[in-house]
Design an enzyme around this catalytic site. Structure first.
Site, PDB file in Angstrom:
ATOM      1  N   ASP A  54     -18.627  22.639  -3.359  1.00 43.88           N
ATOM      2  CA  ASP A  54     -18.305  23.147  -2.022  1.00 43.88           C
ATOM      3  C   ASP A  54     -17.057  24.018  -2.156  1.00 43.88           C
ATOM      4  O   ASP A  54     -16.015  23.730  -1.585  1.00 43.88           O
ATOM      5  CB  ASP A  54     -18.075  21.998  -1.038  1.00 43.88           C
ATOM      6  CG  ASP A  54     -17.969  22.471   0.413  1.00 43.88           C
ATOM      7  OD1 ASP A  54     -18.321  23.638   0.682  1.00 43.88           O
ATOM      8  OD2 ASP A  54     -17.531  21.673   1.265  1.00 43.88           O
ATOM      9  N   HIS A 104     -25.527  30.004   7.875  1.00 46.07           N
ATOM     10  CA  HIS A 104     -25.389  28.712   7.189  1.00 46.07           C
ATOM     11  C   HIS A 104     -26.757  28.102   6.864  1.00 46.07           C
ATOM     12  O   HIS A 104     -26.981  26.911   7.099  1.00 46.07           O
ATOM     13  CB  HIS A 104     -24.574  27.753   8.048  1.00 46.07           C
ATOM     14  CG  HIS A 104     -23.799  26.734   7.267  1.00 46.07           C
ATOM     15  ND1 HIS A 104     -24.399  25.836   6.415  1.00 46.07           N
ATOM     16  CD2 HIS A 104     -22.475  26.468   7.216  1.00 46.07           C
ATOM     17  CE1 HIS A 104     -23.476  25.053   5.890  1.00 46.07           C
ATOM     18  NE2 HIS A 104     -22.289  25.421   6.350  1.00 46.07           N
ATOM     19  N   GLU A 141     -23.026  30.810   1.409  1.00 47.44           N
ATOM     20  CA  GLU A 141     -22.431  31.432   2.587  1.00 47.44           C
ATOM     21  C   GLU A 141     -21.547  32.603   2.156  1.00 47.44           C
ATOM     22  O   GLU A 141     -20.460  32.409   1.641  1.00 47.44           O
ATOM     23  CB  GLU A 141     -21.612  30.407   3.365  1.00 47.44           C
ATOM     24  CG  GLU A 141     -22.377  29.146   3.729  1.00 47.44           C
ATOM     25  CD  GLU A 141     -21.446  27.971   3.967  1.00 47.44           C
ATOM     26  OE1 GLU A 141     -20.612  28.054   4.897  1.00 47.44           O
ATOM     27  OE2 GLU A 141     -21.529  26.979   3.213  1.00 47.44           O
ATOM     28  N   ARG A 199     -12.799  27.317   6.826  1.00 42.47           N
ATOM     29  CA  ARG A 199     -11.641  26.590   7.344  1.00 42.47           C
ATOM     30  C   ARG A 199     -10.447  27.490   7.654  1.00 42.47           C
ATOM     31  O   ARG A 199     -10.186  28.468   6.964  1.00 42.47           O
ATOM     32  CB  ARG A 199     -11.212  25.509   6.339  1.00 42.47           C
ATOM     33  CG  ARG A 199     -12.229  24.406   6.193  1.00 42.47           C
ATOM     34  CD  ARG A 199     -11.961  23.512   4.998  1.00 42.47           C
ATOM     35  NE  ARG A 199     -12.928  22.418   4.942  1.00 42.47           N
ATOM     36  CZ  ARG A 199     -14.144  22.514   4.401  1.00 42.47           C
ATOM     37  NH1 ARG A 199     -14.535  23.660   3.869  1.00 42.47           N
ATOM     38  NH2 ARG A 199     -14.959  21.478   4.403  1.00 42.47           N
TER      39      ARG A 199
END
Length: 381
Positions: A279, A205, A345, A105
């Site tokens: 996450d 990913h 990731e 992000r």
């Protein structure tokens, strides 16, 4: 290196190995705008193979043997190109793809560089996630087979991102090298160059389930994970880092010792609630910057398969796929649900361009972006 054509399948044979390894190439179809896509399969001499397509560099299949020698595909994906091009785009899940220009992000979908503000696509609430659409995982890469002494098989994937692409400054020339060794190491090497100052953060990913997709009713909840990380990035309700870096001690995020995912994934914790599960970004305990450091070890008690993740990157995002809501039908008709897979990731910190205390992701014209991640497969004795 010899090139053969057998029944429409191109086979590259690397004869310097005792048991010649192969890189098989065959057609995988065409995109909606008519671009040809090929499927590449790299195999070593231990029953491990990695398949990827030129569309997005997507890893479509990784076959590894379990403790009994049975092979299973340990990554989630689709049966055909349409799944990756249409369904994946609609759902925003990025199965197996190369992510860029900026993974994770960027806050408020904008950042400033040298006094100029650059606006990105808002595709994750107020933020930009994985640089919007189409990302690098939705583009056709140029693939070339390579060979190098000591490595079973290797392929180069190249992509040029023009100035202004996705809102980022500078033309970016990217090369990613996939290689598979007889040590059961799948290595991803990232390189990038720019013609003007920009920011870069690349990753892959892939969604892993070491039992094999659809083979374990518990998904990855029973997988045992150990992370070489004692801190996480604290996030807000939109999973954007606040700038605070917190210790994992005494929290559900403490994986310094091996722990089953299920143990704490539903704990009463605000950070877990924001991500609907795990996450988060873990800060890797790096012994030396720019060198490979252990990031994670994953063990599946069912199949006894193991996976180690090593990287030159400063962090790893562990995502337990809790946004898979049972509405996506994947390869072999398997319905994908929450916690059916685990993504690891490796990357720089999210929102680094807006966080002056985070390691910089700036790339200048006189520099080369370099990043390496290794996934090493095995079985528990």
């Amino acid at each position: 290196m010899k090139k053969l054509a057998i029944l429409g399948v191109t086979v590259y044979s690397f004869a310097q190995l005792a048991n010649a390894a192969t890189l098989n190439v065959k057609s995988y179809g065409t995109t909606q705008n008519g671009q040809k896509v090929d499927l590449y399969t790299m195999s070593n001499n231990n029953g491990v193979s990695v398949s990827f397509i030129s569309f997005g560099g997507v890893i479509t299949q990784i076959l590894t043997p379990d403790a009994q020698g049975k092979q299973n595909n340990i990554v989630l994906g689709f049966d055909d190109l349409k799944g990756y091009e249409v369904t994946d785009t609609k759902e925003g899940i990025h199965f197996g793809g190369l992510i860029g220009r900026y993974a994770n992000r960027i806050g408020n979908a904008k950042f400033s560089l040298d006094g100029k503000t650059y606006n990105l696509e808002k595709n994750n609430g107020p933020n930009s996630l994985h640089s919007g659409n189409p990302g690098f995982d939705k583009r056709v890469w140029q693939v070339k087979p390579l060979v190098s002494k000591g490595e079973t098989v290797k392929a180069s994937l190249k992509l040029t991102s023009p100035n202004g692409d996705q809102g980022f400054p500078g033309k970016l020339d990217v090369e990613v090298i996939y290689s598979l060794s007889d040590q059961n190491e799948f290595k991803i090497e990232y390189k990038a160059k720019t013609d003007q100052p920009t920011v870069v953060n690349l990753t892959n990913h892939s969604y892993f389930n070491l039992s094999g997709a659809g083979n374990n009713p518990y998904g990855v909840l029973d997988h045992v994970v150990q992370l070489n990380a004692g801190r996480i990035l604290v996030t807000d309700q939109n999973s954007l880092p606040t700038g605070e870096i917190a210790s994992v001690a005494g929290t559900p995020f403490d994986f310094r010792m091996p722990k089953a995912i299920v143990k704490d994934i539903r704990a009463n914790n605000q950070q877990l609630a924001y991500g609907y599960g795990y996450d988060q970004t873990w800060v890797i305990n790096q012994k030396s910057q720019g060198k490979l450091n252990l990031a994670a070890i994953v063990v599946d008690p069912k199949s006894k398969r193991t996976m180690q993740v090593l990287t030159t990157e400063p962090s790893v995002q562990m995502y337990t796929a809790d946004h898979l809501l049972g509405n996506i039908v994947g390869a072999n008709g398997v319905l994908y649900r929450q916690a059916d897979a685990l993504a690891l990731e490796t990357q720089h910190f999210p929102d680094s361009p807006n966080q002056p205390t985070f390691p910089s992701t700036r790339l200048n014209p006189n520099q080369t972006y370099n990043s390496v991640t290794v996934f090493k497969f095995g079985v528990q004795k």
